[in-house]
Design an enzyme around this catalytic site. Sequence first.
Site, PDB file in Angstrom:
ATOM      1  N   ASN A  57     -10.207   6.593  19.215  1.00  0.00           N
ATOM      2  CA  ASN A  57     -10.087   5.140  19.310  1.00  0.00           C
ATOM      3  C   ASN A  57     -10.119   4.599  20.742  1.00  0.00           C
ATOM      4  O   ASN A  57     -10.562   3.486  20.984  1.00  0.00           O
ATOM      5  CB  ASN A  57      -8.839   4.642  18.568  1.00  0.00           C
ATOM      6  CG  ASN A  57      -7.571   5.321  19.017  1.00  0.00           C
ATOM      7  OD1 ASN A  57      -7.578   6.451  19.501  1.00  0.00           O
ATOM      8  ND2 ASN A  57      -6.452   4.639  18.862  1.00  0.00           N
TER       9      ASN A  57
ATOM     10  N   GLU B 287       1.689  12.441  21.246  1.00  0.00           N
ATOM     11  CA  GLU B 287       1.623  11.010  20.969  1.00  0.00           C
ATOM     12  C   GLU B 287       1.047  10.851  19.568  1.00  0.00           C
ATOM     13  O   GLU B 287      -0.151  11.030  19.357  1.00  0.00           O
ATOM     14  CB  GLU B 287       0.750  10.301  22.012  1.00  0.00           C
ATOM     15  CG  GLU B 287       1.273  10.366  23.431  1.00  0.00           C
ATOM     16  CD  GLU B 287       2.573   9.609  23.634  1.00  0.00           C
ATOM     17  OE1 GLU B 287       2.940   8.802  22.751  1.00  0.00           O
ATOM     18  OE2 GLU B 287       3.229   9.825  24.661  1.00  0.00           O
TER      19      GLU B 287
ATOM     20  N   CYS C 174      -2.873   2.846  17.912  1.00  0.00           N
ATOM     21  CA  CYS C 174      -1.591   3.420  17.491  1.00  0.00           C
ATOM     22  C   CYS C 174      -0.438   2.448  17.704  1.00  0.00           C
ATOM     23  O   CYS C 174       0.538   2.474  16.961  1.00  0.00           O
ATOM     24  CB  CYS C 174      -1.328   4.744  18.202  1.00  0.00           C
ATOM     25  SG  CYS C 174      -1.248   4.633  19.996  1.00  0.00           S
TER      26      CYS C 174
END
Length: 471
Positions: A150, A245, A279
């Site tokens: 992304n 993450e 996210c």
Amino acid sequence: MKMLINGEFIDKDDKQNILNPYNGEIIDTVPIANLGDAHYAIESANLAKDSIQNMSAKEVSNALYSACVELEERKDEIAELISLEVGKPYKHAIVEVNRSVETLKLSAEEAKRIYGETVPLDVAGSADEKFYAFTKKIPLGVVGAITPFNFPVNLALHKIAPALAAKNTVIIKPPMEAPISTLKLVEILNKYFPKGVVNAVTGYGSEIGDALVTSPDVDKISFTGSVATGLFISSRARGKKLTLELGGNDPLIVLEDANIEDAVNAAVSGAFSNSGQVCIGVKRIILDNKIADEFIDLFVKETKKLKLGNPLDKSTDLGPVIDESAAINIEETINNAIKDGADLLYGGKRNNCFIEPTILDNVNMSMDVVANETFGPVAPLIRVNGVDEAINVANDSKYGLQAGVFTNNLSNALKCAEEIVAGGVMINKASSFRADNMPFGGFKSSGMGKEGIKYAIEDMCKTKLIAFKHI
């Protein structure tokens, strides 16, 4: 495109087509590496450790600055590649590249600021007053970086640049959905560092990623991706240092005293930027009942202004999601929420890889659309009564990455800041806010460790204590 190992650009007979999610056309091909390639990269990175560790901090800083200058000069080219392979609108892709330039610049600066400290050993009653000690930060050695699609350039740099600043060598496994812009980035960095310091291996996570995770010759893994993969990595990492993450289910709380216009603008950007594939994007909008209708009217109005289309068109606000499989999953999640009692206020339709920006009202936390991370342009609205219920709903999640709160009441702002369980709480900003120098990382299932240049560098060093008695 070719992968990079030991300063050489390597192709393979086995290749994967990289498709443009906007029109399905082949952009380029990349080699599919095997275990032998992974082991070669690990060996090369280990052999190159001396070459970067023998560089002075100034030389490392200058190398990063040089890469920064070249990335700045080539930012339009890189932004276009991001748009082509990810489907990210150009207007957002150029922002990613500009942030990446800043990330490199910050890393170049921090490369000169890796300090130890003196340790007062005379605090112990029996210690000799003439016994001195200090600490020194030294590189871990080899850092393995595994990155998502992304933000293929900036998230790669949040792993590579701090690792280099701390004088580690790096092996990056870019996402196979969108590896091209990451490979271009590595091509730039390779020019300014000795061969083998920066390596990129294209292949599947089950083979290449696992080789990095399990190898005793890789000292740290920095991973961004799903919770399931993060948990698998932690079970396979054999005690090495990890930064994970993982997912987010980030709330945006709008209280009765909020500036509604500011909150709506933050919600539109936070929920729909990059087609919701962020996210820290706004995944749940928690509204005080006293202002819910006012907020929703303006939110729907502003959402209707968004333009879907060709990502290379500079007027496009939303492009496609990464592939049709992802789009189908998002469509099913929306339809299931409606079946479970949510009200569709806007959007909800799919066309190939495109999902319309979607607003769902009267959502509750039992629905899958908010119980899990929906990685798409969906804005679920949850109505609550007062700040206490808002905080309870915000915390009712296995995730704890970031949160946004809109309020003009200082007491409520501080209460939310203290009681929301998340790695970052943004007051009068959306959860999607990130400055590249800030500590970034979540709680609970959202991961472990911190990114943000200074903080990532600390995690990519080990501390040596040096003590001596003055005679």
